[in-house]
Design an enzyme around this catalytic site. Structure first.
Site: not given
Ligand code: PEP
Ligand code: MG
Length: 586
Positions: A209, A453, A477, A524
């Site tokens: 992240h 995910e 993920d 996404c």
């Protein structure tokens, strides 16, 4: 001496500037520039803080004497002597003055910068006694910072701990690049609109992240550079090559000129791409492609519109919850934040993902889930955490439903895998609506979607299609969990493979099943914004992509050159290949 440090390329472009080494524990110290005429006052603020700390130490020394316990506590007495000595240390004082007077740093920033310089010298000492004095120096600096905290700067620090006027202060002579061992996503957020023109961290994977936020800031960044924060020194000149994942330290004039030219080339390329902003994303064979934005904060909506996004495909709401020392935003605060995002998008749809904290996204710095759990990525993350804290979750759901009264809102649920989780989630959404009705609060309709995910979800798509209006594939993920590699761990980043046949089959199967039922599906994860993946995703039937605003125009350019009818057959070949990567350049 010139040398290169290699890491992972996570955010494109070239940054050239002086290194600012920041230790993770001091990231919350304000970083801003002070106008030249205010520098003497800033030095004075520092001197005053030093005097206050010296007086404090003196008082403790005196009370030890008065109590006659000086001899009883020789270690404490010696420690106080050392602290006083460090406080008067010429290298500390003159160094801090240098950062203020020559670089125009505010006093706190100057102090922590000089601390890093001296701390490194302590680290290199042979004598263990002297080496341990680093901790004393840190304590002394900590005390000065605390005193300064109560005495504001003659120049008001801009709102937000690390905001400043511009990445390149006209008073300073060079852009600055941040070098740190680690930066949490919350730290990164603090540095949005900061003084820094680029980032380098020792740790982190391509889709950690921290890397994701660096990309959203659209500044060159390299992560996983192992020992960068050890081998690069304060104020070194560095070039960050965000395309190659290389940091060049103390570069020669020839290299500087070469990278200066590359930097200008990048600017020309951006300028050229910006002309595509209002061009619809339609392929050569007439397929209209939806290009959506991923955002972290309501204010990012402006960047999304500027890039020509036709909506927000992923608002990572967890960033509203981070770095708040455990105090979570209440319903009112969240409602206003979501409403700002919705109104900021001027009628275009906004997909708000419910909170996804845990793993490499701790709520607060230093509370990395990894400290507490063996496998944080497999632990109480995302929807699992929300279902474990239904009161907190209901607050968020009510806030989102209220924001939906102001525009088109989609509600997206992360990390679902079980039918039971789906049922629980949907019934909590109903309950949130009932609670709002009971108190007469206005709320709006939402389309409800699930993120795919976890491989288990990708393998049970019919279940998801029965319950949800749309699906969104979180490839970051999905890859992590399919290939069993921690996305934040640079030591396994070479195994993080978006085109592994298993990953491709899960993505292809999800898209095909959604298409068959006429349900919207988008991607996404970072794959959506990677131009080298655009053709493949189009060939697999994807028609909706969500990515950082900075990536939209490059992906659009690629789309405009594609013919999906031709890509379909090629994508099927890639899908069934033993080594899909080898076919990607065909
Ligand atoms: C993903 O996993 O691909 C995703 C978009 O969510 P995040 O990166 O926030 O986990
Ligand atoms: Mg995810």
């Amino acid at each position: 001496m010139s040398f290169a440090v290699h890491g992972l390329a996570v955010s494109r472009g070239v940054a050239i500037g002086r290194a600012v080494i920041v230790s993770s524990s001091r990231l919350d110290v304000a970083h801003y520039y002070v106008p030249v005429d205010q520098c003497p006052a800033e030095v004075e603020r520092l001197r005053a803080a030093r005097n206050v700390v010296a007086e404090e130490i003196g008082r403790v020394q005196n009370s030890l004497h008065d109590l006659g316990s000086h001899d009883a506590h020789p270690e404490l007495a010696a420690l106080l002597d050392v602290h006083l000595m460090l406080l008067q240390d010429e290298q500390l004082i003159s160094g801090v003055k240098f950062w203020i007077q020559e670089r125009h740093y505010n006093a706190e920033w100057a102090l922590t910068t000089q601390l890093e310089v001296i701390a490194r010298q302590f680290d290199e000492m042979e004598d263990p006694y002297l080496r341990e004095r680093k901790a004393d120096l840190e304590q002394v600096v900590e005390r000065m910072l605390r005193v300064m905290h109560g005495v504001s700067s003659p120049v008001a620090a801009p709102a937000g701990a690390n905001d400043t006027r511009s990445p390149v202060d006209p008073a300073a002579d060079a852009p600055l690049v941040l070098i740190a061992h680690d930066l949490s996503p919350a730290d990164m957020l603090q540095f949005k609109q900061s003084v820094f023109a680029g980032f380098v961290t020792d740790v982190g994977g391509k889709t950690s992240h921290t890397a994701i936020v660096a990309r959203s800031m659209d500044i060159p960044a390299v992560v996983g550079a192992r020992s960068a924060s050890q081998v690069i020194r304060q104020d070194d000149w560095v070039i960050i090559d965000g395309d190659a994942g290389v940091v060049l330290v103390d570069p020669s004039p020839v290299l500087l000129a070469e990278y200066g030219a590359k930097q200008r080339q990048g600017e020309i390329e951006r300028e050229r791409l910006s002309r595509l902003k209002n061009t619809p994303a339609i392929t050569l064979d007439g397929q209209r492609i939806e290009l959506l934005a991923n955002i972290e904060q309501p204010e990012d909506a402006a960047g999304a519109l500027k890039a020509g996004a036709v909506g927000v495909g992923l608002f990572r709401s967890e960033f509203l919850f981070m770095g708040r020392n455990g105090r979570l935003p209440d319903e009112e605060e969240q409602y206003h934040a979501y409403r700002r995002a919705v109104e900021g998008m001027q009628g275009l749809p906004v997909t708000i993902r419910t909170i996804d904290v845990g793993a490499d996204k701790p709520l607060d710095r230093g509370t990395r889930a990894a400290d507490d759990h063996l496998n944080p990525a497999l632990g109480l993350r995302a929807i699992r955490w929300s279902l474990a804290e239904p009161a907190m979750f209901l607050v968020q759901l009510r806030a989102i439903l209220r924001a939906a009264a102001h525009g088109s809102v989609n509600l997206l649920i992360p990390m679902l895998a079980h039918a039971g989780e789906i049922r629980q989630t949907l019934s909590l959404i109903d309950k949130a609506r009932e609670q709002l009705d009971a108190r007469g609060a206005v709320h709006g309709p939402v389309r409800i979607g699930a993120m795919i995910e976890i491989p288990a979800a990708a393998l049970t798509i019919p279940l998801f299609l029965r319950h949800f209006d749309f699906l969104s594939i979180g490839t970051n993920d999905l890859i992590q969990y399919t290939l069993a590699i921690d996305r934040a761990d640079e030591s396994v980043s070479h195994l993080y493979d978006p085109v592994h046949p298993a990953v491709l089959q899960l993505i292809a199967g999800t898209i095909a099943q959604c298409q068959a039922q006429g349900k919207t599906v988008s991607v996404c994860g970072e794959m959506a914004g990677d131009v080298s993946m655009t053709r493949l995703l189009l060939g697999l039937g994807l028609r909706s992509f969500s990515m950082h605003p900075s990536q939209i125009l490059a992906v659009k350019q690629q789309i405009l050159r594609c013919d999906t009818s031709r890509l379909q057959t090629w994508a099927q070949t890639v899908l069934s290949a033993e080594d899909p990567a080898a076919l990607m350049t065909d």
